[in-house]
Design a protein around this motif. Sequence first.
Motif, PDB file in Angstrom:
ATOM      1  N   GLY A 282       0.861  -1.134  -0.054  1.00  0.00           N
ATOM      2  CA  GLY A 282       0.008  -0.049   0.066  1.00  0.00           C
ATOM      3  C   GLY A 282       0.872   1.327  -0.064  1.00  0.00           C
ATOM      4  O   GLY A 282       0.556   2.263  -0.777  1.00  0.00           O
ATOM      5  N   MET A 283       1.914   1.222   0.711  1.00  0.00           N
ATOM      6  CA  MET A 283       2.623   2.449   0.761  1.00  0.00           C
ATOM      7  C   MET A 283       3.423   2.627  -0.507  1.00  0.00           C
ATOM      8  O   MET A 283       3.631   3.900  -0.795  1.00  0.00           O
ATOM      9  CB  MET A 283       3.851   2.162   2.170  1.00  0.00           C
ATOM     10  N   LEU A 284       3.900   1.763  -1.055  1.00  0.00           N
ATOM     11  CA  LEU A 284       4.573   1.758  -2.439  1.00  0.00           C
ATOM     12  C   LEU A 284       3.663   2.321  -3.254  1.00  0.00           C
ATOM     13  O   LEU A 284       4.137   2.899  -4.235  1.00  0.00           O
ATOM     14  CB  LEU A 284       5.485   0.344  -2.902  1.00  0.00           C
ATOM     15  N   ARG A 285       2.390   1.854  -3.318  1.00  0.00           N
ATOM     16  CA  ARG A 285       1.407   2.278  -4.381  1.00  0.00           C
ATOM     17  C   ARG A 285       0.789   3.711  -4.206  1.00  0.00           C
ATOM     18  O   ARG A 285       0.421   4.228  -5.080  1.00  0.00           O
ATOM     19  CB  ARG A 285       0.122   1.245  -4.454  1.00  0.00           C
ATOM     20  N   HIS A 286       0.775   4.171  -2.922  1.00  0.00           N
ATOM     21  CA  HIS A 286       0.113   5.322  -2.545  1.00  0.00           C
ATOM     22  C   HIS A 286       1.044   6.397  -2.352  1.00  0.00           C
ATOM     23  O   HIS A 286       0.232   7.600  -1.826  1.00  0.00           O
ATOM     24  CB  HIS A 286      -1.011   5.103  -1.774  1.00  0.00           C
ATOM     25  N   ALA A 287       2.206   6.296  -1.603  1.00  0.00           N
ATOM     26  CA  ALA A 287       2.922   7.207  -0.917  1.00  0.00           C
ATOM     27  C   ALA A 287       3.266   8.376  -1.851  1.00  0.00           C
ATOM     28  O   ALA A 287       3.405   8.202  -3.221  1.00  0.00           O
ATOM     29  CB  ALA A 287       4.331   6.824  -0.247  1.00  0.00           C
TER      30      ALA A 287
ATOM     31  N   LEU B  92       7.178   4.930  -8.529  1.00  0.00           N
ATOM     32  CA  LEU B  92       6.599   3.721  -7.883  1.00  0.00           C
ATOM     33  C   LEU B  92       5.108   3.557  -8.022  1.00  0.00           C
ATOM     34  O   LEU B  92       4.681   2.270  -8.473  1.00  0.00           O
ATOM     35  CB  LEU B  92       6.785   3.559  -6.282  1.00  0.00           C
ATOM     36  N   ARG B  93       4.599   4.718  -7.971  1.00  0.00           N
ATOM     37  CA  ARG B  93       2.887   4.526  -8.129  1.00  0.00           C
ATOM     38  C   ARG B  93       2.679   4.123  -9.627  1.00  0.00           C
ATOM     39  O   ARG B  93       1.971   3.194  -9.923  1.00  0.00           O
ATOM     40  CB  ARG B  93       2.305   5.857  -7.984  1.00  0.00           C
ATOM     41  N   LEU B  94       3.404   4.698 -10.479  1.00  0.00           N
ATOM     42  CA  LEU B  94       3.153   4.387 -12.074  1.00  0.00           C
ATOM     43  C   LEU B  94       3.393   2.864 -12.235  1.00  0.00           C
ATOM     44  O   LEU B  94       2.532   2.070 -12.811  1.00  0.00           O
ATOM     45  CB  LEU B  94       4.098   5.118 -12.771  1.00  0.00           C
ATOM     46  N   ARG B  95       4.468   2.448 -11.712  1.00  0.00           N
ATOM     47  CA  ARG B  95       4.835   0.926 -12.072  1.00  0.00           C
ATOM     48  C   ARG B  95       4.178  -0.115 -11.411  1.00  0.00           C
ATOM     49  O   ARG B  95       4.014  -1.118 -11.939  1.00  0.00           O
ATOM     50  CB  ARG B  95       6.267   0.767 -11.580  1.00  0.00           C
TER      51      ARG B  95
END
Lengths: 360, 164
Positions: A278-283, A348-351
Amino acid sequence: MDLEHLATASGEWLRGAGPESDIVMSSRVRLARNVEGFPFLGRADVEQRRQLEAILRDAVTGALADAGEGDAGVLYMPLEDAADLDLRLLVERHLISRELADGEGARGVAFSRSEGTAVMVNEEDHLRAQVLRSGLELEACWVDLDRLDDAVAERVAYAFSPDLGYLTACPTNVGTGMRVSVMLHLPGLVWTEQIPKVFESIRRMGLAVRGLYGEGTQASGDFFQVSNQRTLGVSETEIIGSLGSVVPRILSYERRAREGLLEKSRRQVDDRVSRAYGMLRHARTISSEETLLFLSAVRLGVNLGLIDDLPISRVNELFILSQPAHLQKISGQVLEREARNAARAEFLRLRLNGRDSAGA
Amino acid sequence: MNCEKCQKKVATVHLTEIVDDVKREVNLCAECAAEQGLVVPAAGGMEVLSGLVGEHVGKELAAMAGLRCPACGHTFLAFRTQGRLGCPKDYEVFSEALTPLLERMQGGVEHVGKVPASAGPAARQRAEIVALQRQLKLAIDHEDFERAADLRDRIREKEEPVGP
């Protein structure tokens, strides 16, 4: 030479295939070699360094072509006047060492397009050649490197003594000049606090344990590099055999730790993995240390089947691509720490949110 | 090998401590060793090394400190402070002082691995004999005497001088 293409793609050794690749990120074998008739680099003057670079550049690119990499597949990059960002990029990709990046004078690196083979010129020794592969593939690394070494030896005479073997600048490498290492992802042993015990037994067996970027660095995240210490009085196959007998034991400890985690604290592990994801997808801003920790948890989650919408190769390449020099190359500008953390979060969000197909 | 304390510099001070019959190896860089009072930092290089070597490696080695390689000009003292040799010839010039170091660091002092083609047939033959001798030792350790006899014969064959 233009390194832009390096910043957005990743080497084949990160594809996450190969035996035991749930734990063994990569296998690496390197040889240290010096050219006969020249001093080691600490004693070489500017002109001798230049001569060495010229001799070795030809020998190495020729040998790489002979060893099956093909002309089109071999890149040679002189590093004397290279931009600092390019040097950092090569370090982050494990193509050169920090020592070579921070060095002075004529020096360079030759590597195959697949990035599986890299040869540093004028590092601590005149030549440092490495072969890197995904998963536990030490014998295969050695077969390739042995062939490349023979091909270079046809072009230059190495400093060699029948008694002491290949002569190196530091006596810790003399003999075979060989360092064999595996990069292990050991979150199970870290999370269950068994790492000190395991390290102690690895060291007792005469092997060394280090952090992600080798010599002198603290172990980062849950990645550890295990390598041989002895290079003299043991043959190349014996060195590979010594790792080959110890590594499977470490793997079985790690697997047992992972099973134990799932059995005894599945909910906590799932929670920790999911929070990290979650952190990697939304930070909106994230440091490289945090990224490393979260990616490690996500990698474990993928391997335990707790995350099922993410290929392991993508996780593996994010470890490399989210590093400072890569981010700056990708964004095409020099970024200060704060801007870098924002750029990293965006990348990170994009990937990870499936909106970017570039790395699929 | 890196310094145990700072983990950054090359360990050039290797000390064996015996406390209450427990033996412990300590490997430090020159600076960390100085911090711990193992070396007198203000003294000239020669005294530092003589003191160090004399105390921990043996007095006879103190004389080695002044050795200088005729090929590259590197001194044994420079090697001990930097951890790097100056040229391939240093291995011969400093051999007497290096051998005990190699024994401790490496556990072996004889190369048993790959030999480059440029080293010539004699070096290759020697490497083959060394490899066979190691196998022979293993066979004897495992009490596999049939194999040991076979290996001994093969070593004898190899030891015949290379024909004209």
